[in-house]
Design a protein around this motif. Structure first.
Motif, short mmCIF file in Angstrom:
data_model
loop_
_atom_site.label_atom_id
_atom_site.label_comp_id
_atom_site.label_asym_id
_atom_site.label_seq_id
_atom_site.Cartn_x
_atom_site.Cartn_y
_atom_site.Cartn_z
N ALA A 121 23.83 -6.97 -75.25
CA ALA A 121 24.54 -7.55 -73.88
C ALA A 121 24.70 -9.00 -74.26
O ALA A 121 25.45 -9.62 -73.70
CB ALA A 121 23.15 -7.56 -72.80
N GLU A 122 23.87 -9.65 -74.91
CA GLU A 122 24.16 -11.12 -75.44
C GLU A 122 25.42 -11.39 -76.23
O GLU A 122 26.06 -12.32 -76.11
CB GLU A 122 22.98 -11.54 -76.23
CG GLU A 122 21.52 -11.73 -75.57
CD GLU A 122 20.45 -11.77 -76.46
OE1 GLU A 122 19.19 -12.36 -75.83
OE2 GLU A 122 20.54 -11.87 -77.72
N GLU A 164 9.21 -8.22 -69.10
CA GLU A 164 9.94 -9.14 -70.04
C GLU A 164 11.24 -8.66 -70.53
O GLU A 164 12.19 -9.50 -70.65
CB GLU A 164 8.73 -9.13 -71.19
CG GLU A 164 7.51 -9.93 -70.60
CD GLU A 164 6.62 -10.05 -71.86
OE1 GLU A 164 6.91 -9.82 -73.02
OE2 GLU A 164 5.23 -10.61 -71.64
N MET A 165 11.12 -7.45 -71.13
CA MET A 165 12.44 -6.93 -71.64
C MET A 165 13.64 -6.97 -70.62
O MET A 165 14.85 -7.44 -70.78
CB MET A 165 12.28 -5.37 -72.04
CG MET A 165 11.39 -5.38 -73.35
SD MET A 165 12.13 -6.23 -74.86
CE MET A 165 11.15 -7.58 -74.66
N ALA A 191 19.26 -11.45 -67.73
CA ALA A 191 19.65 -12.84 -68.19
C ALA A 191 21.13 -12.92 -68.76
O ALA A 191 22.06 -13.36 -68.59
CB ALA A 191 18.81 -13.69 -68.82
N ALA A 192 20.99 -11.83 -69.89
CA ALA A 192 22.21 -11.78 -70.63
C ALA A 192 23.37 -11.11 -69.92
O ALA A 192 24.58 -11.82 -69.99
CB ALA A 192 21.99 -10.66 -72.02
N ASN A 214 28.46 -12.12 -66.61
CA ASN A 214 29.13 -11.81 -65.40
C ASN A 214 29.60 -13.22 -64.61
O ASN A 214 30.49 -13.19 -63.95
CB ASN A 214 28.12 -11.28 -64.05
CG ASN A 214 27.95 -9.88 -64.53
OD1 ASN A 214 28.96 -9.02 -65.06
ND2 ASN A 214 26.59 -9.43 -64.24
N GLU A 215 28.90 -14.40 -65.13
CA GLU A 215 29.27 -15.71 -64.68
C GLU A 215 30.70 -15.92 -65.64
O GLU A 215 31.66 -16.50 -64.78
CB GLU A 215 28.13 -16.56 -64.91
CG GLU A 215 27.07 -16.50 -64.06
CD GLU A 215 25.83 -17.28 -64.66
OE1 GLU A 215 26.08 -18.36 -65.62
OE2 GLU A 215 24.74 -17.72 -64.06
#
Length: 688
Positions: free
Chosen positions: A373-374, A409-410, A416-417, A422-423
């Protein structure tokens, strides 16, 4: 004019008579109040007075004479009896009525005078101007929507036209015809308007009846939870205003009765709902107590983790099936539920090795998904990356669950990634649309190729081409969403047409396919026998011949294709696995024999070498595990209270480091043993 003057004189004389009557009535009232004996005298005198007035009026007009006589009779009755308040009021009303009648007559006289004057003026006015003014007024009126007012005004204008001046000019006639046309057009427009109004009324009536039917169905079915649906029905009902005359009251009455019945049951339902929520609260608290009991069993000596997990999962399933609880109790209840889950998972992770493996495997999968994802933010093809995001989300759901804290946490890292990507996608929406259009063009090209290939008679080549086109289709990124389904239907339609023709052509080959199936089954039996052969090397040589023979056999029925192929692969795997299991020893034997080492020594060397190779693999595996565990530690946030999972990972790393050191020492010892055996074997050869 003489008639008008005569009417004015009559009016003045009538007003004088009324004043005299009023004065006489007041005198009678005064005498009646003084004494009862004087009532008769007053009664005798008053008629004389009234009659004298009537005689004076008779000369002027006969109609005032009748009114005076009627008034005289009323006065005589008043004089004979004691006057009351009601009789006084009646007298006053009679006087007011007489005054109103006189006023109306005056107005009629004035109106008549004005009409006569207007007629005289009309005779003097130019006909063309007269009719032109009427037409202009008519034009102003016909554009208005006050239908009753305009109709009345046009009727008045029509009357004016009928009574207007005569004229032989063509223009006056045209103006009259134009007025008639304007009036007719207005009447037609008015007719259409009222027809449309009636149509709307009928439509509204039908709509209200349909709404009434829907509400009646809800009430008759006792669907008391349909609050939203009833609210919509009510809003629609209130928005419908125009109805045929006489229908609204009946419909509103029926609607109100149904609404009242629904509202009554709604209150009952809400009461039952609150009672049910209290019952659900008690049930959930009971389930939480049972979960706490299972957590305590985990801490007992030698717990049955599998059985406890099944029981715990059953309680979780029951918890989720229980309905709502009172809103003020909901959050504390969920907090306790999450806490008991975390406690259960932490204790189990500490003592259950199998569970730890499952958790670690799920952790690795999710860490991998986070990295993928990152990496999306660096993708140039945003369209493909957007499709990859959806795949990653589906893979995340299938990766397995972690203890709640670790899961959170995961998930925060993963989300976040994906949010970051998406941004970027939102910022480059134009680029995304451009890439989707390019992909659309590529897929259109594949559709054309599929349409060209669908009519081929070379079904084998056509099949390969269609499969190749399908693979290319999958590799192309997404297209605009609105066109995705449409182009897929076109592409699939071409492929379906080809394969329908192919199946039709293969119908005559089914008999041959059955014979081919029998031949392949015979070959499979021979391959299975070779899997039990004493000499694996010889079995491999024979198997290669049978494999070629198997491939030369033609197609089998499509339903048996996968089954036969699976049996073929399994039989071949057995033969080659047996050969591979012995192949390493045979090769080493040959190598050591070439070095001149005696058979007994060769066996010892091969044994030590196997042990050494095994230890090397174990060391390599442990080193890989240590690297993964070290990386896993980076995902835990440091806290003052410590972290049991983090401590467990560190303990595993320490144990693995110790095991690696011991195994490497053993590997060195084995290497020395092997070298010594080789040297001893060489020395024995030299002595001989």
């Amino acid at each position: 004019m003489e008639n008008l003057e005569q009417k004015n004189i009559d009016t003045e004389e009538q007003e004088t008579t009324e004043e005299e009557l009023k004065t006489t009535s007041e005198e009678v009232d005064t005498e009646a109040a003084e004494s009862a004996s004087t009532e008769e005298e007053a009664s005798d005198k008053e008629p004389e007075s009234v009659e004298e007035s009537a005689d004076e009026d008779e000369v002027v007009d006969q109609e005032p004479e009748k009114e005076a006589e009627t008034t005289t009779e009323d006065s005589e009755t008043v004089a004979e009896e004691t006057p009351s308040e009601n009789e006084k009021e009646e007298t006053e009303q009679t006087e007011v009525s007489a005054e109103n009648e006189v006023a109306e007559e005056n107005e009629e006289v004035k109106a008549s005078s004005e009409e006569e004057n207007a007629g005289e003026e009309a005779e003097e006015e130019d006909p063309e101007t007269f009719y032109s003014d009427i037409v202009d007024r008519a034009k102003e009126l016909v554009v208005q929507t006050d239908w009753a007012f305009v109709t009345t005004e046009l009727a008045n204008l029509a009357q004016n036209v009928a009574e207007g001046p005569e004229s032989a000019s063509d223009k006056a006639k045209q103006l009259i015809e134009e007025f008639q046309e304007l009036r007719e057009n207005f009447e037609e427009k008015k007719k259409k308007h009222y027809e449309e109004q009636n149509r709307k009324k009928e439509e509204n009536l039908a709509r209200k009846k349909e709404l009434l039917k829907s509400l009646s169905a809800i009430v008759s079915e006792e669907n008391w939870t349909a609050t939203k649906e009833v609210g919509k029905i009510k809003n629609q009902w209130e928005s419908i205003k125009l109805l045929p005359q006489g229908e609204a009251e009946s419909l509103d009455k029926q609607f109100k009765e149904l609404m009242d019945e629904f509202e009554d049951h709604k209150v009952d339902r809400l009461v039952k709902k609150l009672q049910q929520e209290e019952e659900n609260l008690e049930l959930k608290l009971l389930l939480l107590d049972k979960m706490d009991g299972l957590v305590k069993k985990l801490e007992e000596k030698d717990p049955n983790f599998e059985e406890l997990e099944n029981d715990f999962n059953k309680l979780i399933s029951q918890w989720r099936k229980v309905g709502r609880v009172p809103s003020d109790k909901n959050q504390p209840l969920w907090d306790r539920f999450n806490k008991v889950q975390d406690t259960f998972n932490e204790i189990r992770f500490k003592f259950d090795k199998e569970y730890r493996k499952v958790i670690e495997k799920a952790l690795e999968k999710k860490k991998k998904l986070i990295k993928e994802a990152e990496a999306l933010v660096d993708q140039e093809n945003i369209a493909k990356a957007a499709r990859k995001v959806n795949k990653l989300h589906r893979a995340w759901k299938k990766a397995g669950n972690l203890p709640q804290k670790d899961e959170n946490e995961m998930w925060d890292l993963f989300k976040a990634a994906t949010d970051k990507f998406n941004e970027i996608k939102s910022e480059n929406i134009d680029l995304l649309r451009e890439q989707e259009e390019k992909n659309l063009e590529k897929k259109y090209e594949l559709i054309e190729k599929a349409k060209e290939e669908k009519d081929t008679d070379d079904f084998e080549k056509g099949h390969q081409t269609m499969q190749n086109l399908m693979n290319q289709w999958k590799k192309i990124g997404p297209v605009p969403r609105k066109k995705s389904s449409k182009i897929w239907k076109q592409f699939k339609g071409a492929m379906d047409e080809f394969y329908d023709r192919r199946r039709e052509a293969f119908k005559g080959e089914r008999k041959d396919q059955k014979e081919n199936l029998a031949r392949k089954e015979a070959i499979l039996e021979k391959l299975e026998e070779l899997g039990k052969h004493d000499d694996p090397a010889l079995a491999v040589q024979e198997a290669k011949k049978l494999q070629q023979e198997f491939k030369d056999v033609g197609y089998v029925p499509i339903k048996m294709k996968n089954k036969i192929w699976k049996q073929y692969r399994e039989a071949c795997d057995v033969i080659y696995d047996r050969y591979r299991s012995l192949g390493s020893d045979l090769g080493m034997e040959k190598k050591l024999a070439n070095q001149g080492i005696d058979p007994d020594t060769r066996k010892d060397i091969i044994k030590y070498q196997k042990e050494r190779n095994k230890l090397k693999k174990e060391v390599s595996s442990l080193e890989s595990d240590v690297i993964q565990w070290e990386e896993a530690k980076t995902y835990f946030k440091p806290t003052n209270r410590g972290n049991k999972l983090l401590d467990e990972l560190q303990e595993k790393i320490d144990k693995a480091d110790k095991a690696i050191e011991e195994k490497q020492d053993r590997i060195q010892e084995l290497k020395k043993e092997i070298d010594q055996l080789k040297r001893s074997g060489d020395s024995n050869d030299e002595e001989e």
